[in-house]
Motif scaffolding. Structure first.
Motif, PDB file in Angstrom:
ATOM      1  N   GLN A  40       0.840  -1.189   0.000  1.00  0.00           N
ATOM      2  CA  GLN A  40       0.000   0.000   0.000  1.00  0.00           C
ATOM      3  C   GLN A  40       0.881   1.245   0.000  1.00  0.00           C
ATOM      4  O   GLN A  40       1.898   1.301   0.698  1.00  0.00           O
ATOM      5  N   LEU A  41       0.526   2.234  -0.781  1.00  0.00           N
ATOM      6  CA  LEU A  41       1.269   3.487  -0.826  1.00  0.00           C
ATOM      7  C   LEU A  41       0.933   4.330   0.399  1.00  0.00           C
ATOM      8  O   LEU A  41      -0.226   4.385   0.814  1.00  0.00           O
ATOM      9  N   ASN A  42       1.957   4.991   0.957  1.00  0.00           N
ATOM     10  CA  ASN A  42       1.668   5.882   2.083  1.00  0.00           C
ATOM     11  C   ASN A  42       1.149   7.221   1.577  1.00  0.00           C
ATOM     12  O   ASN A  42       1.028   7.443   0.368  1.00  0.00           O
ATOM     13  N   GLN A  81       3.098   8.988  -1.089  1.00  0.00           N
ATOM     14  CA  GLN A  81       3.349   8.240  -2.322  1.00  0.00           C
ATOM     15  C   GLN A  81       2.099   8.074  -3.177  1.00  0.00           C
ATOM     16  O   GLN A  81       2.192   7.626  -4.309  1.00  0.00           O
ATOM     17  N   LYS A  82       0.946   8.419  -2.633  1.00  0.00           N
ATOM     18  CA  LYS A  82      -0.319   8.110  -3.306  1.00  0.00           C
ATOM     19  C   LYS A  82      -0.467   8.826  -4.643  1.00  0.00           C
ATOM     20  O   LYS A  82       0.080   9.910  -4.865  1.00  0.00           O
ATOM     21  N   ILE A  83      -1.241   8.201  -5.508  1.00  0.00           N
ATOM     22  CA  ILE A  83      -1.548   8.786  -6.819  1.00  0.00           C
ATOM     23  C   ILE A  83      -2.430  10.021  -6.611  1.00  0.00           C
ATOM     24  O   ILE A  83      -3.427   9.958  -5.895  1.00  0.00           O
ATOM     25  N   ILE A 123      -0.290   9.613 -15.136  1.00  0.00           N
ATOM     26  CA  ILE A 123       0.030  10.098 -13.794  1.00  0.00           C
ATOM     27  C   ILE A 123       0.136   8.929 -12.826  1.00  0.00           C
ATOM     28  O   ILE A 123       1.042   8.867 -11.986  1.00  0.00           O
ATOM     29  N   SER A 124      -0.755   7.966 -12.975  1.00  0.00           N
ATOM     30  CA  SER A 124      -0.734   6.784 -12.111  1.00  0.00           C
ATOM     31  C   SER A 124       0.535   5.970 -12.309  1.00  0.00           C
ATOM     32  O   SER A 124       1.194   5.566 -11.347  1.00  0.00           O
ATOM     33  N   VAL A 125       0.900   5.708 -13.572  1.00  0.00           N
ATOM     34  CA  VAL A 125       2.068   4.862 -13.829  1.00  0.00           C
ATOM     35  C   VAL A 125       3.362   5.581 -13.439  1.00  0.00           C
ATOM     36  O   VAL A 125       4.299   4.939 -12.934  1.00  0.00           O
ATOM     37  N   VAL A 126       3.419   6.883 -13.626  1.00  0.00           N
ATOM     38  CA  VAL A 126       4.610   7.635 -13.223  1.00  0.00           C
ATOM     39  C   VAL A 126       4.735   7.667 -11.705  1.00  0.00           C
ATOM     40  O   VAL A 126       5.837   7.560 -11.158  1.00  0.00           O
ATOM     41  N   THR A 127       3.616   7.795 -11.001  1.00  0.00           N
ATOM     42  CA  THR A 127       3.631   7.741  -9.536  1.00  0.00           C
ATOM     43  C   THR A 127       4.181   6.400  -9.057  1.00  0.00           C
ATOM     44  O   THR A 127       4.999   6.336  -8.131  1.00  0.00           O
ATOM     45  N   LEU A 128       3.734   5.318  -9.695  1.00  0.00           N
ATOM     46  CA  LEU A 128       4.221   3.984  -9.327  1.00  0.00           C
ATOM     47  C   LEU A 128       5.697   3.815  -9.676  1.00  0.00           C
ATOM     48  O   LEU A 128       6.446   3.151  -8.955  1.00  0.00           O
ATOM     49  N   LEU A 129       6.128   4.412 -10.781  1.00  0.00           N
ATOM     50  CA  LEU A 129       7.541   4.348 -11.147  1.00  0.00           C
ATOM     51  C   LEU A 129       8.397   5.098 -10.128  1.00  0.00           C
ATOM     52  O   LEU A 129       9.460   4.617  -9.720  1.00  0.00           O
ATOM     53  N   LYS A 130       7.924   6.274  -9.710  1.00  0.00           N
ATOM     54  CA  LYS A 130       8.645   7.023  -8.677  1.00  0.00           C
ATOM     55  C   LYS A 130       8.773   6.189  -7.406  1.00  0.00           C
ATOM     56  O   LYS A 130       9.826   6.149  -6.757  1.00  0.00           O
ATOM     57  N   TRP A 131       7.688   5.536  -7.026  1.00  0.00           N
ATOM     58  CA  TRP A 131       7.718   4.666  -5.847  1.00  0.00           C
ATOM     59  C   TRP A 131       8.725   3.538  -6.039  1.00  0.00           C
ATOM     60  O   TRP A 131       9.503   3.219  -5.134  1.00  0.00           O
ATOM     61  N   PRO A 178       1.493  -1.688  -6.322  1.00  0.00           N
ATOM     62  CA  PRO A 178       0.410  -1.075  -5.549  1.00  0.00           C
ATOM     63  C   PRO A 178      -0.721  -0.608  -6.456  1.00  0.00           C
ATOM     64  O   PRO A 178      -0.491  -0.205  -7.605  1.00  0.00           O
ATOM     65  N   CYS A 179      -1.948  -0.658  -5.954  1.00  0.00           N
ATOM     66  CA  CYS A 179      -3.157  -0.213  -6.661  1.00  0.00           C
ATOM     67  C   CYS A 179      -3.609  -1.175  -7.750  1.00  0.00           C
ATOM     68  O   CYS A 179      -4.543  -0.866  -8.501  1.00  0.00           O
ATOM     69  N   PHE A 180      -2.976  -2.340  -7.859  1.00  0.00           N
ATOM     70  CA  PHE A 180      -3.379  -3.341  -8.842  1.00  0.00           C
ATOM     71  C   PHE A 180      -4.174  -4.459  -8.178  1.00  0.00           C
ATOM     72  O   PHE A 180      -3.893  -4.851  -7.050  1.00  0.00           O
ATOM     73  N   LYS A 181      -5.164  -4.946  -8.911  1.00  0.00           N
ATOM     74  CA  LYS A 181      -5.888  -6.164  -8.571  1.00  0.00           C
ATOM     75  C   LYS A 181      -5.825  -7.095  -9.767  1.00  0.00           C
ATOM     76  O   LYS A 181      -5.691  -6.651 -10.909  1.00  0.00           O
TER      77      LYS A 181
END
Length: 563
Positions: free
Chosen positions: A34-36, A39-41, A229-237, A384-387
């Motif tokens: 889980q993103l803190n 880190q969240k989108i 924006i979502s994928v870049v956030t996950l890449l940053k994480w 994170p954020c995937f199902k």
């Protein structure tokens, strides 16, 4: 079709297994990470990907010195400050000078260059939609894409403009030539003037990227600003959790592909890293670039990993001591190749991942080398954020760990749909918005994903299903085989039989019978290779995927010629 961040978070149940993320009541696998809060989108609707990327550039005092990109051929360097000024200058020139507006489609036809990410971010900053193409595409393919995407402006490398002439779309050159207007000229001569039109929002379309069409007709994948924006956030994480913030990355993956665009064109510049850009992939030039620029991180594809494994020096020793991590995506990496890579490069981390254009290039990630080494055949755990679901083809039921089925996904990175193709879009999503990937997979009891093969590429032999990737992995284990591909051939008695195309080492005297025996001693009878053809190179897409359709067509032609 994709869920919003808030919907994703509110739908996470408390009853899934903390070891593997599987909820037996729903049949859903959840990400175990889980993103803190930091880190969240971003959930703010009035945000576009260009603004988001630029907001993460280093502060002005550091941006003037910190290098964003290096041209591997010329050595030219582009600092973060220069990159920022170039993006805003070009955006101003496109808007005020050429009349480009929000919602207009820009067709980009160019190999990798320092200008490529500038063009993408400048167009996105205005709210234009980008659509990218492989410079190796034929005139017919390019005309089709320009018309299908309804592009109103083409930005092209000078040597590719002749392919665009039949479209009659205005052409802006990337580089200066014969006094024609170019991107370089706009960057040099345009100062940023505020763009008055409403900025794009997260729900607006950002890009139309065309799938490679390896198993069917190429389709336009519609991706929104929210997806990026979502994928870049996950890449940053991921850069943070893998301790890759001070790496020097090498980019030979084409930026016209989702892998290159999301990773090298948009994502990595949000982390302050330096990217060495190659115009195109060349194995020798890659080795030279690693040595010259002290590259530490290479996101690659299986064919590149295989090249490193098989490379014997060729009379020239390259210093690769700076290399500390190699990633592999776009296609499964065989256990045999992974083992040989680790033996040859014991100090280099090797991590496989999985993604597709329809999920904006992301799905799984190994957060440590220990994880990757313990599960060499896996494509890692869900981001994170995937199902995910693993769905049985016949019953439609969601399956538990170790049961093979089709991988279905939900995440904020999942595409909006296919451009102008309601039938294909409807076929790719179920009624609840799950994306059907077309990939055969299973999860283990610790939540790691194992990609078996493309479902459409499975060979149907006497009622059994044979995965070409499994046979290819065995073939690549032969010391005298440089590359290999397995395809189906129609057979009156068995339905289909596995046929191998093999690239031999230059000095190898390998025969068809030797290859057949090598494989058939290691597999069940129904998986046996029946025929072998030797070939100079395996046809692959820009992302490294085997173009099986080309080989199938070649096989049919060979059969017809013998009749």
């Amino acid at each position: 079709m994709a869920m919003t961040t808030s919907e994703e978070e509110s739908s996470i149940p408390n009853s899934f297994d903390n070891k593997n993320g599987f909820n037996p009541q729903t049949g859903i696998y959840h990400s175990l990470v889980q993103l803190n809060e930091h880190q969240k989108i971003p959930s703010h609707p009035n945000l576009d990907i260009a603004t988001y990327v630029l907001s993460h550039f280093p502060p002005p005092d550091k941006a003037e010195k910190q290098v964003a990109y290096i041209d591997s051929t010329t050595g030219r360097r582009l600092t973060y400050a220069q990159l920022h000024r170039s993006i805003t200058s070009l955006a101003s020139g496109l808007y005020h000078g050429l009349g480009l507006r929000k919602g207009d489609v820009v067709f980009i036809l160019s190999p990798n260059s320092l200008l490529y990410p500038i063009i993408c971010l400048a167009a996105l900053h205005i709210g234009a939609i980008i659509t990218t193409a492989n410079p190796l595409n034929t005139e017919r393919e390019i005309v089709k894409q320009v018309r299908d995407s309804r592009a109103t402006l083409a930005i092209s490398a000078p040597e590719e403009t002749h392919k665009l002439l039949p479209t009659r779309v205005p052409i802006l050159l990337t580089a200066k030539k014969d006094g024609q207007l170019s991107v370089e000229e706009l960057i040099e001569n345009c100062e940023y003037i505020e763009i008055p039109e409403a900025k794009p929002t997260q729900s607006d379309v950002a890009a139309i990227l065309y799938s490679s069409g390896t198993t069917g007709t190429s389709k336009g994948v519609v991706l929104t600003h929210s997806n990026f924006i979502s994928v870049v956030t996950l890449l940053k994480w991921s850069v943070d959790v893998t301790n890759a913030r001070k790496d020097i990355f090498l980019c030979f993956i084409p930026i016209f592909h989702i892998y290159g665009l999301a990773f090298f064109g948009l994502g990595l510049v949000c982390t302050g890293n330096t990217i060495v850009l190659m115009k195109k992939y060349d194995f020798q030039e890659m080795l030279e670039a690693i040595e010259k620029h002290k590259v530490s991180n290479i996101p690659a594809v299986p064919s590149v990993i295989l090249g490193l494994v098989k490379y014997n020096g060729g009379g020239r020793h390259y210093d690769l001591s700076s290399l500390r991590r190699v990633g592999s995506g776009a296609a499964p990496l065989s256990k045999e190749v992974i083992g040989k890579f680790r033996m040859k490069f014991p100090r280099v981390e090797l991590r496989s991942g999985y993604g597709l254009t329809e999920s904006c290039g992301a799905t799984t990630l190994f957060s440590s080398d220990e994880e990757a080494e313990a599960r060499p055949a896996s494509s890692a755990r869900l981001l994170p954020c995937f199902k995910a679901k693993v769905v049985d083809f016949e019953t439609g039921l969601a399956l538990p760990p170790y049961k093979e089925g089709e991988l279905w996904l939900k995440s904020p990175t999942v595409m909006k749909g296919y451009l102008g193709n309601e039938e294909a879009t409807a076929a790719s999503f179920d009624s609840e918005g799950w994306l059907k990937t077309g990939d055969l997979c299973y999860f283990d009891d610790e939540g790691y994903v194992y990609i078996v093969d493309r479902i459409k590429e499975l060979i149907k032999h006497n009622g059994y299903q044979v995965a070409p990737a499994e046979l290819e992995a065995i073939l690549l284990g032969h010391p005298h085989i440089l590359d290999a591909a397995v395809i189906p051939m129609e057979d009156e008695a068995a339905g289909q039989i596995p046929v191998a195309y093999v690239v031999r080492a230059d000095d190898a005297k390998l025969t068809e019978d030797q290859v057949i025996q090598f494989v058939n001693n290691k597999v069940a009878p129904y998986k046996k290779i029946r025929r072998v053809s030797f070939i100079s190179a395996i046809p692959r897409s820009a992302a490294g995927k085997i173009l099986r359709r080309d080989l199938i067509s070649q096989s049919k032609h060979q059969m017809f010629s013998k009749l």
